[in-house]
Design a protein around this motif. Sequence first.
Motif, PDB file in Angstrom:
ATOM      1  N   ILE A   7       4.150  17.368  -5.167  1.00  0.00           N
ATOM      2  CA  ILE A   7       3.394  18.503  -4.647  1.00  0.00           C
ATOM      3  C   ILE A   7       1.883  18.353  -4.797  1.00  0.00           C
ATOM      4  O   ILE A   7       1.137  19.196  -4.305  1.00  0.00           O
ATOM      5  CB  ILE A   7       3.870  19.826  -5.293  1.00  0.00           C
ATOM      6  CG1 ILE A   7       3.754  19.770  -6.808  1.00  0.00           C
ATOM      7  CG2 ILE A   7       5.301  20.124  -4.876  1.00  0.00           C
ATOM      8  CD1 ILE A   7       4.090  21.068  -7.499  1.00  0.00           C
ATOM      9  N   ASN A   8       1.419  17.298  -5.438  1.00  0.00           N
ATOM     10  CA  ASN A   8      -0.025  17.118  -5.599  1.00  0.00           C
ATOM     11  C   ASN A   8      -0.493  15.737  -5.146  1.00  0.00           C
ATOM     12  O   ASN A   8      -1.418  15.163  -5.709  1.00  0.00           O
ATOM     13  CB  ASN A   8      -0.445  17.371  -7.053  1.00  0.00           C
ATOM     14  CG  ASN A   8       0.059  16.305  -8.000  1.00  0.00           C
ATOM     15  OD1 ASN A   8       1.053  15.637  -7.725  1.00  0.00           O
ATOM     16  ND2 ASN A   8      -0.620  16.149  -9.120  1.00  0.00           N
ATOM     17  N   ALA A   9       0.103  15.212  -4.096  1.00  0.00           N
ATOM     18  CA  ALA A   9      -0.222  13.861  -3.629  1.00  0.00           C
ATOM     19  C   ALA A   9      -1.696  13.725  -3.261  1.00  0.00           C
ATOM     20  O   ALA A   9      -2.336  12.738  -3.607  1.00  0.00           O
ATOM     21  CB  ALA A   9       0.660  13.486  -2.441  1.00  0.00           C
ATOM     22  N   GLN A  15      -8.175  11.439  -6.894  1.00  0.00           N
ATOM     23  CA  GLN A  15      -8.606  10.950  -8.209  1.00  0.00           C
ATOM     24  C   GLN A  15      -8.691   9.434  -8.240  1.00  0.00           C
ATOM     25  O   GLN A  15      -9.544   8.862  -8.910  1.00  0.00           O
ATOM     26  CB  GLN A  15      -7.637  11.419  -9.290  1.00  0.00           C
ATOM     27  CG  GLN A  15      -7.714  12.895  -9.577  1.00  0.00           C
ATOM     28  CD  GLN A  15      -6.604  13.337 -10.534  1.00  0.00           C
ATOM     29  OE1 GLN A  15      -5.787  12.540 -10.969  1.00  0.00           O
ATOM     30  NE2 GLN A  15      -6.587  14.617 -10.843  1.00  0.00           N
ATOM     31  N   ARG A  16      -7.796   8.775  -7.517  1.00  0.00           N
ATOM     32  CA  ARG A  16      -7.741   7.308  -7.543  1.00  0.00           C
ATOM     33  C   ARG A  16      -8.812   6.648  -6.693  1.00  0.00           C
ATOM     34  O   ARG A  16      -9.275   5.564  -7.011  1.00  0.00           O
ATOM     35  CB  ARG A  16      -6.371   6.822  -7.064  1.00  0.00           C
ATOM     36  CG  ARG A  16      -5.221   7.316  -7.884  1.00  0.00           C
ATOM     37  CD  ARG A  16      -5.045   6.456  -9.080  1.00  0.00           C
ATOM     38  NE  ARG A  16      -3.884   6.929  -9.835  1.00  0.00           N
ATOM     39  CZ  ARG A  16      -3.619   6.567 -11.032  1.00  0.00           C
ATOM     40  NH1 ARG A  16      -4.382   5.717 -11.648  1.00  0.00           N
ATOM     41  NH2 ARG A  16      -2.572   7.040 -11.655  1.00  0.00           N
ATOM     42  N   ALA A  31      -1.767  10.461   1.990  1.00  0.00           N
ATOM     43  CA  ALA A  31      -1.673  10.601   0.538  1.00  0.00           C
ATOM     44  C   ALA A  31      -0.229  10.625   0.063  1.00  0.00           C
ATOM     45  O   ALA A  31       0.130   9.947  -0.906  1.00  0.00           O
ATOM     46  CB  ALA A  31      -2.406  11.875   0.096  1.00  0.00           C
ATOM     47  N   GLU A  32       0.594  11.392   0.737  1.00  0.00           N
ATOM     48  CA  GLU A  32       1.989  11.506   0.321  1.00  0.00           C
ATOM     49  C   GLU A  32       2.692  10.153   0.383  1.00  0.00           C
ATOM     50  O   GLU A  32       3.403   9.762  -0.544  1.00  0.00           O
ATOM     51  CB  GLU A  32       2.709  12.515   1.221  1.00  0.00           C
ATOM     52  CG  GLU A  32       4.048  12.945   0.703  1.00  0.00           C
ATOM     53  CD  GLU A  32       4.602  14.099   1.511  1.00  0.00           C
ATOM     54  OE1 GLU A  32       5.634  13.886   2.166  1.00  0.00           O
ATOM     55  OE2 GLU A  32       4.002  15.179   1.482  1.00  0.00           O
ATOM     56  N   GLU A  33       2.475   9.423   1.446  1.00  0.00           N
ATOM     57  CA  GLU A  33       3.107   8.109   1.604  1.00  0.00           C
ATOM     58  C   GLU A  33       2.641   7.138   0.529  1.00  0.00           C
ATOM     59  O   GLU A  33       3.449   6.384  -0.030  1.00  0.00           O
ATOM     60  CB  GLU A  33       2.796   7.547   2.990  1.00  0.00           C
ATOM     61  CG  GLU A  33       3.500   6.238   3.285  1.00  0.00           C
ATOM     62  CD  GLU A  33       3.227   5.747   4.698  1.00  0.00           C
ATOM     63  OE1 GLU A  33       3.607   4.600   4.967  1.00  0.00           O
ATOM     64  OE2 GLU A  33       2.652   6.474   5.512  1.00  0.00           O
ATOM     65  N   GLN A  34       1.347   7.138   0.201  1.00  0.00           N
ATOM     66  CA  GLN A  34       0.812   6.235  -0.812  1.00  0.00           C
ATOM     67  C   GLN A  34       1.388   6.538  -2.194  1.00  0.00           C
ATOM     68  O   GLN A  34       1.770   5.623  -2.930  1.00  0.00           O
ATOM     69  CB  GLN A  34      -0.714   6.320  -0.849  1.00  0.00           C
ATOM     70  CG  GLN A  34      -1.382   5.805   0.399  1.00  0.00           C
ATOM     71  CD  GLN A  34      -1.066   4.349   0.657  1.00  0.00           C
ATOM     72  OE1 GLN A  34      -1.119   3.523  -0.234  1.00  0.00           O
ATOM     73  NE2 GLN A  34      -0.731   4.027   1.889  1.00  0.00           N
ATOM     74  N   VAL A  35       1.460   7.814  -2.549  1.00  0.00           N
ATOM     75  CA  VAL A  35       2.008   8.196  -3.849  1.00  0.00           C
ATOM     76  C   VAL A  35       3.495   7.871  -3.908  1.00  0.00           C
ATOM     77  O   VAL A  35       3.992   7.353  -4.910  1.00  0.00           O
ATOM     78  CB  VAL A  35       1.745   9.693  -4.147  1.00  0.00           C
ATOM     79  CG1 VAL A  35       2.484  10.145  -5.392  1.00  0.00           C
ATOM     80  CG2 VAL A  35       0.253   9.940  -4.298  1.00  0.00           C
ATOM     81  N   GLU A  36       4.229   8.140  -2.828  1.00  0.00           N
ATOM     82  CA  GLU A  36       5.654   7.819  -2.800  1.00  0.00           C
ATOM     83  C   GLU A  36       5.891   6.326  -2.948  1.00  0.00           C
ATOM     84  O   GLU A  36       6.800   5.898  -3.657  1.00  0.00           O
ATOM     85  CB  GLU A  36       6.291   8.328  -1.511  1.00  0.00           C
ATOM     86  CG  GLU A  36       6.445   9.828  -1.473  1.00  0.00           C
ATOM     87  CD  GLU A  36       6.970  10.338  -0.151  1.00  0.00           C
ATOM     88  OE1 GLU A  36       7.267   9.529   0.744  1.00  0.00           O
ATOM     89  OE2 GLU A  36       7.074  11.573  -0.013  1.00  0.00           O
ATOM     90  N   GLN A  41       8.010   2.007  -6.403  1.00  0.00           N
ATOM     91  CA  GLN A  41       7.869   0.734  -7.116  1.00  0.00           C
ATOM     92  C   GLN A  41       8.156   0.919  -8.599  1.00  0.00           C
ATOM     93  O   GLN A  41       8.859   0.118  -9.215  1.00  0.00           O
ATOM     94  CB  GLN A  41       6.475   0.139  -6.906  1.00  0.00           C
ATOM     95  CG  GLN A  41       6.319  -1.228  -7.519  1.00  0.00           C
ATOM     96  CD  GLN A  41       7.279  -2.242  -6.914  1.00  0.00           C
ATOM     97  OE1 GLN A  41       7.314  -2.402  -5.703  1.00  0.00           O
ATOM     98  NE2 GLN A  41       8.055  -2.909  -7.745  1.00  0.00           N
ATOM     99  N   GLU A  42       7.620   1.982  -9.183  1.00  0.00           N
ATOM    100  CA  GLU A  42       7.857   2.260 -10.605  1.00  0.00           C
ATOM    101  C   GLU A  42       9.329   2.570 -10.871  1.00  0.00           C
ATOM    102  O   GLU A  42       9.891   2.107 -11.873  1.00  0.00           O
ATOM    103  CB  GLU A  42       6.979   3.420 -11.080  1.00  0.00           C
ATOM    104  CG  GLU A  42       5.508   3.092 -11.111  1.00  0.00           C
ATOM    105  CD  GLU A  42       5.179   1.948 -12.052  1.00  0.00           C
ATOM    106  OE1 GLU A  42       5.747   1.881 -13.163  1.00  0.00           O
ATOM    107  OE2 GLU A  42       4.339   1.102 -11.681  1.00  0.00           O
TER     108      GLU A  42
END
Length: 88
Positions: A7-9, A15-16, A31-36, A41-42
């Motif tokens: 909810i905060n992508a 910030q990054r 943003a959402e795609e990058q965070v996902e 990966q993690e």
Amino acid sequence: MIIVEIINAREVVRQRIGKLGERLIGRVVDAEEQVEKALIQELENAFKEFGIEARIFSVDGIQMVGRNHMELPVQIREERQVSIKPDK
């Protein structure tokens, strides 16, 4: 099955990448795609470490409606098969 809604992508990406990058959010950077992608990966690394086999999906188009409903259609952005067997 676990569903995680990020909810905060936008804030995470902001910030990054700083002030300059902030102007690109929504235009060039999804943003959402990058965070996902980073989260997938993690998760893949952690699952392998614990010996968990799973299918991880990044899905576009689903919206949570309250606590008990989801809106569809489902558009899969990325799918990853996690296997504990060595790669060939």
